[in-house]
Design a protein around this motif. Structure first.
Motif, mmCIF file in Angstrom:
data_model
loop_
_atom_site.group_PDB
_atom_site.id
_atom_site.type_symbol
_atom_site.label_atom_id
_atom_site.label_comp_id
_atom_site.label_asym_id
_atom_site.label_seq_id
_atom_site.Cartn_x
_atom_site.Cartn_y
_atom_site.Cartn_z
ATOM 1 N N LYS A 76 0.917 -1.133 -0.089
ATOM 2 C CA LYS A 76 -0.014 -0.221 -0.113
ATOM 3 C C LYS A 76 0.763 1.382 -0.062
ATOM 4 O O LYS A 76 2.139 1.201 0.333
ATOM 5 N N ASN A 77 0.426 2.234 -0.321
ATOM 6 C CA ASN A 77 1.005 3.754 -0.479
ATOM 7 C C ASN A 77 0.401 4.611 0.475
ATOM 8 O O ASN A 77 1.054 5.788 0.460
ATOM 9 N N ARG A 91 9.399 4.549 0.307
ATOM 10 C CA ARG A 91 8.326 3.769 1.269
ATOM 11 C C ARG A 91 8.709 3.433 2.571
ATOM 12 O O ARG A 91 9.914 3.220 2.827
ATOM 13 N N THR A 117 2.582 -0.579 -5.703
ATOM 14 C CA THR A 117 1.197 -0.049 -5.312
ATOM 15 C C THR A 117 0.032 -0.847 -5.544
ATOM 16 O O THR A 117 -0.285 -0.694 -6.652
#
Ligand code: GLU
Length: 306
Positions: A76-77, A91, A117
């Protein structure tokens, strides 16, 4: 000890708050200015993971990745302290660390990881197509998903909870949602749960949690539901605007996703998680990421080996 911890938490919140503002992805931050300098002197340090050499495996995915010299991992981002990408594309978060420690045990250094992502709604299709070799993104292991993908884990236990505005007194738990607008995201287990008629909630279904949080800040919805670990991260970013209700109402065991039926990979990844839980990397990574959001540390759940 307590003092050190809160200073650390403030510093981390400061960094994340600045990041979110720079992204233009938030508003109403005036009350959430950092209260201390973002020195980070007391910040727990992220571990580095020793990269295994000459890893042999019968896994087709791992063989291909080893030959290519790189491994693709879905994350996920927009989940601070778990899976987050800042404006410099860096990240961070506990899931990113889990990805790095597992990759190291499989023979890949951080520079050999291609992070992608992947949001909740497209996880199963992305994994099945082989667009990622592994997936580490607050991904609940359940029988439904096991029909489509394989899992190693669980490496963490979360539970669905509610994020509300700080001044909200009406929402005290899942039983107080009748007629309330609750935002969650497509393809997530908390959305499925909150849609059950017994809660009487009106759901708003988006594709990213950060969009739900924005709607909550804008008074467009009354609550956001997903895992407590995720919600605590958003609350830590906006401590004067948001709070987590604190009554988890589901169990969400996090697993590492991969292609179905790649038993050799499943075993190698489970071994990797076990190794880093035992050698202390897991706890160190936790303290330097998710631990900073106010999620207390608990020993990881027992791995399922089937
Ligand atoms: N753990 C839940 C799930 O896998 C919610 C978090 C997420 O959407 O990633 O559906």
């Amino acid at each position: 000890m307590k003092l050190r911890k809160s200073a650390t938490a403030v510093a981390a919140v400061a960094v994340l708050a600045l990041t979110a503002t720079a992204c233009g992805g938030d508003s109403g931050t005036a009350g959430d200015k950092p209260k201390g300098g973002a020195g980070g002197k007391d910040q727990p340090k992220l571990p580095t993971y020793s990269v295994a050499k000459d890893v042999k495996s019968d896994s087709p995915t791992l063989k291909a990745a080893t030959k290519a010299g790189k491994i693709a991992i879905g994350v996920k981002n927009d989940q601070p302290y778990l899976g987050f990408q800042d404006t410099d594309n860096k990240r961070s978060g506990f899931d990113v660390e889990i990805a790095k420690m597992v990759a190291a045990s499989l023979g890949f250094s951080p520079s050999q990881i291609t992070f992608k992502t992947i949001d909740s709604g497209v996880r199963e299709t992305t994994i099945s197509k082989g667009d990622v070799d592994l997936y580490v993104g607050t991904y609940t292991i359940n029988p439904e998903r096991k029909k489509q993908v394989g899992f190693a884990g669980p490496y963490f236990m979360a539970g669905a909870d509610l994020l509300v505005r700080k001044d909200d007194k009406a929402i005290t738990g899942p039983d107080s949602l009748k007629g309330k607008k609750v935002c969650s995201i497509v393809g997530s287990t908390p959305l499925q749960e909150i849609k059950k008629p017994k809660y009487g909630a009106k759901t708003v279904e988006l594709s990213k949690y950060s969009e739900c949080v924005q709607q909550l800040l804008n008074n467009e919805v009354d609550a956001v539901t997903t895992d407590d670990a995720i919600l605590k991260g958003y609350a830590a970013q906006r401590p004067t605007k948001l709070k987590v209700v604190g009554k988890p109402f589901t169990k969400e065991p996090y697993g590492i996703g991969m292609k179905k039926d790649d038993k050799a990979l499943q075993e190698a990844v489970s071994d990797a998680v076990e190794e880093h839980e035992k050698n202390g990397d897991y706890k160190k990574a936790y303290d330097a990421t998710l631990g900073l959001s106010g999620s207390g540390y608990s020993a990881p759940p027992a791995l399922e080996r089937d």
